[in-house]
Each structure stands twice: as C-alpha cells, then as structure tokens.
Design a protein around this motif. Sequence first.
Motif, PDB file in Angstrom:
ATOM      1  N   ARG A  87       0.828  -1.208   0.000  1.00 57.92           N
ATOM      2  CA  ARG A  87       0.000   0.000   0.000  1.00 57.92           C
ATOM      3  C   ARG A  87       0.858   1.252   0.000  1.00 57.92           C
ATOM      4  NH1 ARG A  87      -4.239  -0.445   4.674  1.00 57.92           N
ATOM      5  NH2 ARG A  87      -2.341  -0.889   5.831  1.00 57.92           N
ATOM      6  N   GLY A  88       2.050   1.155  -0.514  1.00 61.80           N
ATOM      7  CA  GLY A  88       2.876   2.350  -0.602  1.00 61.80           C
ATOM      8  C   GLY A  88       4.350   2.043  -0.442  1.00 61.80           C
ATOM      9  N   ARG A  89       5.135   3.044  -0.748  1.00 65.44           N
ATOM     10  CA  ARG A  89       6.590   2.931  -0.655  1.00 65.44           C
ATOM     11  C   ARG A  89       7.154   4.245  -0.110  1.00 65.44           C
ATOM     12  NH1 ARG A  89       8.513  -1.490  -3.037  1.00 65.44           N
ATOM     13  NH2 ARG A  89       7.236  -2.571  -4.546  1.00 65.44           N
ATOM     14  N   ALA A  90       8.373   4.144   0.397  1.00 68.78           N
ATOM     15  CA  ALA A  90       9.076   5.340   0.854  1.00 68.78           C
ATOM     16  C   ALA A  90      10.560   5.138   0.570  1.00 68.78           C
ATOM     17  CB  ALA A  90       8.849   5.568   2.342  1.00 68.78           C
ATOM     18  N   GLN A  91      11.211   6.213   0.231  1.00 61.38           N
ATOM     19  CA  GLN A  91      12.664   6.214   0.056  1.00 61.38           C
ATOM     20  C   GLN A  91      13.193   7.452   0.749  1.00 61.38           C
ATOM     21  OE1 GLN A  91      13.140   5.923  -4.310  1.00 61.38           O
ATOM     22  NE2 GLN A  91      14.382   4.140  -3.805  1.00 61.38           N
ATOM     23  N   ALA A  92      14.335   7.283   1.413  1.00 61.93           N
ATOM     24  CA  ALA A  92      14.934   8.436   2.086  1.00 61.93           C
ATOM     25  C   ALA A  92      16.449   8.327   2.033  1.00 61.93           C
ATOM     26  CB  ALA A  92      14.476   8.498   3.540  1.00 61.93           C
ATOM     27  N   ARG A  93      17.076   9.463   1.904  1.00 62.38           N
ATOM     28  CA  ARG A  93      18.530   9.599   2.059  1.00 62.38           C
ATOM     29  C   ARG A  93      18.705  10.567   3.212  1.00 62.38           C
ATOM     30  NH1 ARG A  93      21.964   7.919  -1.855  1.00 62.38           N
ATOM     31  NH2 ARG A  93      23.357   9.705  -1.617  1.00 62.38           N
ATOM     32  N   ILE A  94      19.353  10.100   4.265  1.00 63.80           N
ATOM     33  CA  ILE A  94      19.480  10.875   5.495  1.00 63.80           C
ATOM     34  C   ILE A  94      20.947  11.183   5.749  1.00 63.80           C
ATOM     35  CG2 ILE A  94      18.967  10.945   7.971  1.00 63.80           C
ATOM     36  CD1 ILE A  94      17.185   8.259   6.610  1.00 63.80           C
ATOM     37  N   GLU A  95      21.275  12.471   5.711  1.00 66.52           N
ATOM     38  CA  GLU A  95      22.642  12.900   5.990  1.00 66.52           C
ATOM     39  C   GLU A  95      22.666  13.467   7.402  1.00 66.52           C
ATOM     40  OE1 GLU A  95      26.155  15.560   4.013  1.00 66.52           O
ATOM     41  OE2 GLU A  95      24.116  16.363   3.931  1.00 66.52           O
ATOM     42  N   SER A  96      23.570  12.952   8.235  1.00 67.02           N
ATOM     43  CA  SER A  96      23.750  13.445   9.599  1.00 67.02           C
ATOM     44  C   SER A  96      25.134  14.064   9.708  1.00 67.02           C
ATOM     45  CB  SER A  96      23.654  12.295  10.600  1.00 67.02           C
ATOM     46  OG  SER A  96      22.427  11.620  10.474  1.00 67.02           O
ATOM     47  N   ARG A  97      25.179  15.264  10.297  1.00 65.31           N
ATOM     48  CA  ARG A  97      26.444  15.969  10.519  1.00 65.31           C
ATOM     49  C   ARG A  97      26.516  16.373  11.977  1.00 65.31           C
ATOM     50  NH1 ARG A  97      23.752  17.743   6.672  1.00 65.31           N
ATOM     51  NH2 ARG A  97      23.207  19.739   7.570  1.00 65.31           N
ATOM     52  N   LEU A  98      27.609  16.054  12.621  1.00 62.70           N
ATOM     53  CA  LEU A  98      27.813  16.396  14.019  1.00 62.70           C
ATOM     54  C   LEU A  98      28.810  17.525  14.138  1.00 62.70           C
ATOM     55  CD1 LEU A  98      26.628  13.482  14.117  1.00 62.70           C
ATOM     56  CD2 LEU A  98      27.984  13.140  16.163  1.00 62.70           C
ATOM     57  N   SER A  99      28.553  18.438  15.054  1.00 64.12           N
ATOM     58  CA  SER A  99      29.507  19.514  15.331  1.00 64.12           C
ATOM     59  C   SER A  99      29.471  19.815  16.824  1.00 64.12           C
ATOM     60  CB  SER A  99      29.189  20.756  14.498  1.00 64.12           C
ATOM     61  OG  SER A  99      27.867  21.170  14.703  1.00 64.12           O
ATOM     62  N   PRO A 100      30.648  20.166  17.377  1.00 64.85           N
ATOM     63  CA  PRO A 100      30.701  20.455  18.811  1.00 64.85           C
ATOM     64  C   PRO A 100      30.004  21.776  19.132  1.00 64.85           C
ATOM     65  CG  PRO A 100      32.828  20.851  17.801  1.00 64.85           C
ATOM     66  CD  PRO A 100      31.947  20.289  16.736  1.00 64.85           C
ATOM     67  N   LEU A 101      29.421  21.824  20.309  1.00 64.57           N
ATOM     68  CA  LEU A 101      28.816  23.058  20.807  1.00 64.57           C
ATOM     69  C   LEU A 101      29.820  23.746  21.717  1.00 64.57           C
ATOM     70  CD1 LEU A 101      25.279  21.737  21.793  1.00 64.57           C
ATOM     71  CD2 LEU A 101      25.839  23.203  19.868  1.00 64.57           C
ATOM     72  N   ASP A 102      29.658  25.044  21.902  1.00 61.46           N
ATOM     73  CA  ASP A 102      30.491  25.740  22.885  1.00 61.46           C
ATOM     74  C   ASP A 102      30.187  25.128  24.244  1.00 61.46           C
ATOM     75  OD1 ASP A 102      31.575  27.376  20.984  1.00 61.46           O
ATOM     76  OD2 ASP A 102      30.141  29.010  21.310  1.00 61.46           O
ATOM     77  N   GLY A 103      31.206  24.808  24.981  1.00 58.54           N
ATOM     78  CA  GLY A 103      30.992  24.138  26.258  1.00 58.54           C
ATOM     79  C   GLY A 103      30.870  22.643  26.020  1.00 58.54           C
ATOM     80  N   ASP A 104      29.827  22.027  26.561  1.00 62.79           N
ATOM     81  CA  ASP A 104      29.649  20.584  26.439  1.00 62.79           C
ATOM     82  C   ASP A 104      28.435  20.283  25.569  1.00 62.79           C
ATOM     83  OD1 ASP A 104      30.174  17.899  26.894  1.00 62.79           O
ATOM     84  OD2 ASP A 104      28.957  17.836  28.713  1.00 62.79           O
ATOM     85  N   GLY A 105      28.571  19.358  24.692  1.00 58.63           N
ATOM     86  CA  GLY A 105      27.440  18.934  23.886  1.00 58.63           C
ATOM     87  C   GLY A 105      27.775  18.865  22.410  1.00 58.63           C
ATOM     88  N   THR A 106      26.816  18.335  21.666  1.00 57.36           N
ATOM     89  CA  THR A 106      26.980  18.137  20.232  1.00 57.36           C
ATOM     90  C   THR A 106      25.705  18.553  19.515  1.00 57.36           C
ATOM     91  OG1 THR A 106      28.449  16.263  20.646  1.00 57.36           O
ATOM     92  CG2 THR A 106      27.484  16.414  18.441  1.00 57.36           C
ATOM     93  N   ARG A 107      25.865  19.224  18.414  1.00 56.46           N
ATOM     94  CA  ARG A 107      24.742  19.583  17.545  1.00 56.46           C
ATOM     95  C   ARG A 107      24.680  18.551  16.434  1.00 56.46           C
ATOM     96  NH1 ARG A 107      22.785  25.015  14.836  1.00 56.46           N
ATOM     97  NH2 ARG A 107      22.153  24.195  12.811  1.00 56.46           N
ATOM     98  N   VAL A 108      23.479  18.052  16.158  1.00 53.86           N
ATOM     99  CA  VAL A 108      23.269  17.088  15.086  1.00 53.86           C
ATOM    100  C   VAL A 108      22.352  17.738  14.059  1.00 53.86           C
ATOM    101  CG1 VAL A 108      22.453  14.787  14.466  1.00 53.86           C
ATOM    102  CG2 VAL A 108      23.475  15.175  16.728  1.00 53.86           C
ATOM    103  N   ASP A 109      22.852  17.872  12.836  1.00 54.01           N
ATOM    104  CA  ASP A 109      22.057  18.404  11.727  1.00 54.01           C
ATOM    105  C   ASP A 109      21.658  17.245  10.839  1.00 54.01           C
ATOM    106  OD1 ASP A 109      22.230  21.320  12.171  1.00 54.01           O
ATOM    107  OD2 ASP A 109      24.379  20.975  11.895  1.00 54.01           O
ATOM    108  N   LEU A 110      20.361  17.113  10.596  1.00 58.22           N
ATOM    109  CA  LEU A 110      19.839  16.056   9.733  1.00 58.22           C
ATOM    110  C   LEU A 110      19.228  16.684   8.488  1.00 58.22           C
ATOM    111  CD1 LEU A 110      17.852  13.872  12.309  1.00 58.22           C
ATOM    112  CD2 LEU A 110      20.109  13.400  11.363  1.00 58.22           C
ATOM    113  N   THR A 111      19.602  16.172   7.340  1.00 55.74           N
ATOM    114  CA  THR A 111      18.979  16.576   6.084  1.00 55.74           C
ATOM    115  C   THR A 111      18.446  15.304   5.447  1.00 55.74           C
ATOM    116  OG1 THR A 111      20.560  18.376   5.819  1.00 55.74           O
ATOM    117  CG2 THR A 111      19.322  17.712   3.864  1.00 55.74           C
ATOM    118  N   THR A 112      17.145  15.290   5.197  1.00 56.32           N
ATOM    119  CA  THR A 112      16.498  14.101   4.659  1.00 56.32           C
ATOM    120  C   THR A 112      15.842  14.428   3.332  1.00 56.32           C
ATOM    121  OG1 THR A 112      16.009  13.361   6.909  1.00 56.32           O
ATOM    122  CG2 THR A 112      14.786  12.296   5.130  1.00 56.32           C
TER     123      THR A 112
END
Length: 188
Positions: A87-112
């Motif tokens: 009853r249907g189909r889906a296709q996805a290409r998911i790019e994940s990019r990680l970058s450090p935050l000032d201080g502690d932590g990580t930012r994750v950017d997702l482009t789908t």
Amino acid sequence: MKLENTFEVAADPERAWELLMDVPRVVPCMPGATLTEVVDDSHWKAEMAVRLGPIGLTFATDVAREEVDEAGRRVLLAAKAREVRNRGRAQARIESRLSPLDGDGTRVDLTTDLTLSGPAAQYGRGMIQDISSQLVTRFAQCLEAQLAAAPEEAEAAVAAQAKPLSGLALALSALRRRLARIFRRRSA
C-alpha cells in the motif's frame, strides 16, 4: 521533499559519533521502528509501524550506510521501504552531521530527502514537515537517554519508542502548531 532538522545532545562529539555509527542501537530510537536483521556492517533490515488515523501501515525497510566521513563527522544513510501489504513505498537519504557546541554537547544536523507514495503520501501531504520535527524530537530524546550513564534510562527510552507512531496524534499536534502560527501572524 527535503526536510531539515537540528537537535542537540549533552554528550561530546566523540561519544555522539560512536552512538550514531552503531545503527542497531539507533534504529530502535525511531518511533515505531524495530531492527529485524543485521545483514553486515553497512546493511540492516528494519520494520516501521505507522498509524495514520484509522489506517495502520507497516513498512519493511532496507537501510544502508552509503558514506562515512569520520574526520568531518558526517554519515549518509539510505532507506528503502515497502509497505508489507503493497500500500505504498518510501525512500529516504538521510545525511547526519555532528559539530561540537560551545561548552559541552553536540549539535546534530539532519537533512532528509524523502519520497513517499501511496496512503502515507496521500494522508501526510501538507503536514510532513511538522510531523518530521516531532519525530526528530522523540528520536533526539531517545539518543540522549542512550548517551546517559544509567542503562535503565536507555532501556526505558528505547521501550517508549517501540509503539507504532500515531499519525493522528502527530497530525493534531501539527495542526495546533500551525493554527498558533496563523493567529500569531494575525495579531502581529
């Protein structure tokens, strides 16, 4: 359609990257997803249950890691899904990019880059961006718990994602946010 989402986790980029590369730990963090088979180090099979109002859809999904840039902390996954009753189909290409935050932590950017056909496309049209944002929020919360020190928290977070994604609840929430934006524009 192209979807862009960002979230932050309270873990250093090394730990976040290590988790992101462990696809069998990450797949269950997606609401309604279950890992069904590890084919090899770069290919997996999963099942994803979705509810769109009265319609329940189950997608058999092949996931492949296509590109990895460890130095730039970027990974590209491809997913091809077929609804088990055709009853249907889906296709996805998911790019994940990680970058450090000032201080502690990580930012994750997702482009789908997402392509849908069948009922998922028909019923989800117009609300995919809002629903996507909510999915990413729940996914990020699960990843955050996976990075937490206590294993019980990680197990509870993964278990919470196991129930099928309810498109109706997400759609109502998205509709509330859209109406709020409209009223803010009118009052401005």
